[in-house]
Motif scaffolding. Structure first.
Motif, PDB file in Angstrom:
ATOM      1  N   LEU A 101       0.820  -1.205   0.000  1.00 59.49           N
ATOM      2  CA  LEU A 101       0.000   0.000   0.000  1.00 59.49           C
ATOM      3  C   LEU A 101       0.859   1.262   0.000  1.00 59.49           C
ATOM      4  O   LEU A 101       0.563   2.234  -0.698  1.00 59.49           O
ATOM      5  N   LEU A 102       1.936   1.235   0.775  1.00 64.10           N
ATOM      6  CA  LEU A 102       2.823   2.392   0.823  1.00 64.10           C
ATOM      7  C   LEU A 102       3.541   2.604  -0.510  1.00 64.10           C
ATOM      8  O   LEU A 102       3.799   3.740  -0.909  1.00 64.10           O
ATOM      9  N   VAL A 103       3.876   1.510  -1.198  1.00 62.53           N
ATOM     10  CA  VAL A 103       4.442   1.634  -2.541  1.00 62.53           C
ATOM     11  C   VAL A 103       3.441   2.328  -3.471  1.00 62.53           C
ATOM     12  O   VAL A 103       3.801   3.227  -4.246  1.00 62.53           O
ATOM     13  N   ALA A 104       2.173   1.920  -3.383  1.00 67.82           N
ATOM     14  CA  ALA A 104       1.145   2.539  -4.232  1.00 67.82           C
ATOM     15  C   ALA A 104       0.977   4.019  -3.914  1.00 67.82           C
ATOM     16  O   ALA A 104       0.848   4.857  -4.826  1.00 67.82           O
TER      17      ALA A 104
ATOM     18  N   ALA B 204      17.603  -5.738   7.636  1.00 64.79           N
ATOM     19  CA  ALA B 204      18.210  -6.623   6.638  1.00 64.79           C
ATOM     20  C   ALA B 204      17.853  -6.263   5.199  1.00 64.79           C
ATOM     21  O   ALA B 204      18.586  -6.612   4.285  1.00 64.79           O
ATOM     22  N   ARG B 205      16.753  -5.573   4.975  1.00 66.00           N
ATOM     23  CA  ARG B 205      16.269  -5.346   3.610  1.00 66.00           C
ATOM     24  C   ARG B 205      16.045  -3.866   3.323  1.00 66.00           C
ATOM     25  O   ARG B 205      15.179  -3.513   2.540  1.00 66.00           O
ATOM     26  N   ARG B 206      16.835  -3.006   3.924  1.00 65.62           N
ATOM     27  CA  ARG B 206      16.620  -1.578   3.727  1.00 65.62           C
ATOM     28  C   ARG B 206      16.847  -1.165   2.273  1.00 65.62           C
ATOM     29  O   ARG B 206      16.109  -0.355   1.720  1.00 65.62           O
ATOM     30  N   GLY B 207      17.911  -1.676   1.653  1.00 72.05           N
ATOM     31  CA  GLY B 207      18.177  -1.315   0.266  1.00 72.05           C
ATOM     32  C   GLY B 207      17.038  -1.725  -0.647  1.00 72.05           C
ATOM     33  O   GLY B 207      16.600  -0.954  -1.504  1.00 72.05           O
ATOM     34  N   LEU B 208      16.549  -2.941  -0.473  1.00 77.90           N
ATOM     35  CA  LEU B 208      15.425  -3.420  -1.280  1.00 77.90           C
ATOM     36  C   LEU B 208      14.194  -2.562  -1.052  1.00 77.90           C
ATOM     37  O   LEU B 208      13.501  -2.180  -2.007  1.00 77.90           O
ATOM     38  N   ALA B 209      13.915  -2.228   0.212  1.00 82.38           N
ATOM     39  CA  ALA B 209      12.744  -1.407   0.530  1.00 82.38           C
ATOM     40  C   ALA B 209      12.844  -0.043  -0.129  1.00 82.38           C
ATOM     41  O   ALA B 209      11.872   0.464  -0.716  1.00 82.38           O
TER      42      ALA B 209
ATOM     43  N   GLU C 266      11.491   4.164  -4.129  1.00 82.93           N
ATOM     44  CA  GLU C 266      11.910   5.156  -5.114  1.00 82.93           C
ATOM     45  C   GLU C 266      11.528   4.740  -6.527  1.00 82.93           C
ATOM     46  O   GLU C 266      11.221   5.598  -7.372  1.00 82.93           O
ATOM     47  N   ALA C 267      11.520   3.434  -6.802  1.00 81.24           N
ATOM     48  CA  ALA C 267      11.086   2.972  -8.119  1.00 81.24           C
ATOM     49  C   ALA C 267       9.631   3.348  -8.369  1.00 81.24           C
ATOM     50  O   ALA C 267       9.277   3.851  -9.446  1.00 81.24           O
ATOM     51  N   ALA C 268       8.781   3.119  -7.377  1.00 80.93           N
ATOM     52  CA  ALA C 268       7.366   3.459  -7.538  1.00 80.93           C
ATOM     53  C   ALA C 268       7.202   4.945  -7.811  1.00 80.93           C
ATOM     54  O   ALA C 268       6.465   5.361  -8.722  1.00 80.93           O
ATOM     55  N   GLY C 269       7.905   5.774  -7.028  1.00 81.45           N
ATOM     56  CA  GLY C 269       7.763   7.211  -7.198  1.00 81.45           C
ATOM     57  C   GLY C 269       8.227   7.692  -8.552  1.00 81.45           C
ATOM     58  O   GLY C 269       7.526   8.457  -9.235  1.00 81.45           O
TER      59      GLY C 269
END
Length: 422
Positions: free
Chosen positions: A26-29, A144-149, A154-157
């Protein structure tokens, strides 16, 4: 009794991408809609300044970027502090309430002052909403997954920036520069406000739980004041300060691409559709590439990706300055997008790596103050240089500054990422 209730509530909170996938999605959207609000301006506003409001001086024409960048930078700083004090969700909702009048001001504003005022509101909107979605995703996924997050965020934006830029360019080609292109922004704001009010949940307790488990490495301390955090992020701490200057130069480049590149392309006779395609290529590659580069930085580290990305951006900007044809400029936009993708989520991951969870939101705010200050600095610098020396020398000067920033990262930043389980 209160302690027992808190412990029971905490037992239901888990860190990690998989454990929080629904909220993360949802936050990505929502962040895609944040990017869309920015994308509605990328093609149309530089041409409005020239064709509708007859602003001949580059510095005057870029005042809307200065207004946007300065306001967003300051708002970023306060977004982190406010989200620590009042929670993440209220800040997110406030950002979308502020967005509601922006499309109408852009579509029907009778003078350039209305456009500048709309960009002040846009800066507040972007500072509150984009900062908060970053903070909330870091809260949810853990260490552990900060870069992926950050890659997903940023990709979505920026994919939304690209898609909306291309869409508004096509609409403007057929319906004119106003008002139709800005109706997309009105729909984005209404949808995002609804999602933020009714679907997004508070994440501050996730950060509190991570803080309780945090080992406090690098001498990090949970009780720093906001002033101490600002000093540490800006000057004292090597990795944080190197990230802050690189972020500023990165967005200085974005101001150049936003405000100067379309004018260069138009001066060489490209159509609105061609300018729209070029303007969309850069954020599209930037946005899509972050899905890979954020994940990649979790596996090979942050520093070398940032250094390489800044140097590649410098080369791409130089290619724009030298180019005279659509194909050359298209290749340069792709290279600029790749360079920015290497840098953008990775810098945010550096902040998450180094900052203690108790003051991480404020450190993100300080970093984003510097980073988005680059919009204002870039617009002023590029506009002044273009007025004094012409478009191409201005672009070459920014290329040289970008190369210097990459070399500074290579010298000053240390590797911040260490593997964490989960």
């Amino acid at each position: 009794m209160t302690t027992a209730r808190t412990a029971r509530a905490d037992s239901h909170i888990r860190l990690g991408l998989r454990a929080n996938l629904a909220q993360f999605t949802l936050l990505v959207a929502v962040n895609a809609l944040v990017g869309g609000m920015l994308g509605q301006e990328r093609i149309v506003l530089p041409l409005l300044a020239d064709d509708v409001f007859q602003l001949s001086a580059y510095t005057a024409a870029l005042t809307y970027i200065v207004a946007f960048g300065a306001t967003k930078a300051i708002t970023n700083f306060f977004a982190g502090t406010l989200s620590d004090r009042y929670g993440r969700k209220p800040v997110l909702v406030a950002g979308w309430l502020i967005a509601l009048p922006i499309p109408a001001m852009l579509a029907w504003g009778p003078s350039w002052g209305w456009i500048v005022a709309a960009n002040v509101l846009l800066g507040v909107n972007q500072g509150l909403t984009w900062s908060t979605t970053v903070i909330m995703k870091i809260d949810l996924v853990g260490p552990a997954r900060r870069g992926l997050a950050m890659g997903f965020n940023e990709a979505a934006g920026y994919l939304a920036v690209a898609a909306t830029a291309m869409a508004t360019g096509a609409i403007a080609e057929h319906a004119g520069l106003r008002p139709e292109p800005f109706l997309l922004g009105a729909a984005y704001a209404a949808l995002a406000l609804g999602l933020s009010l009714f679907a997004i949940r508070e994440t501050r307790d996730h950060a509190r739980i991570e803080a309780a488990r945090h080992p406090g490495r690098n001498g990090a301390d949970a009780d720093l004041t906001t002033g101490q955090i600002a000093w540490r992020t800006s000057i004292r701490e090597r990795a944080l300060s190197a990230a802050s200057q690189a972020g500023m130069v990165n967005n200085l480049n974005d101001a150049l691409a936003w405000g100067i590149f379309p004018l260069l392309f138009a001066a060489h006779g490209l159509s609105l559709a061609q300018i729209g395609l070029l303007a969309a290529l850069y954020p599209a590659v930037w946005g899509g590439g972050q899905l890979l580069t954020g994940w990649w930085s979790d596996h090979i580290g942050r520093k070398h990706l940032i250094t390489a990305g800044m140097l590649l951006q410098a080369a791409a900007i130089g290619l724009v300055a030298e180019g005279t044809a659509f194909g050359v400029w298209a290749a340069a936009q792709v290279l600029l997008g790749i360079g920015t993708a290497l840098v953008y989520p990775t810098l945010l991951a550096v902040i998450g790596d180094v900052a203690h969870p108790a003051w991480r939101a404020r450190a993100v705010g300080v970093y984003r103050l510097w980073r988005d200050g680059g919009f204002a600095i870039g617009a002023l610098l590029a506009g002044a240089l273009a007025d004094a020396y012409g478009l191409r020398p201005a672009i070459w000067a920014i290329a040289a500054l970008t190369a210097a920033s990459g070399l500074l990262v290579a010298v000053r930043m240390y590797e911040t990422h260490t593997r964490a389980p989960g």
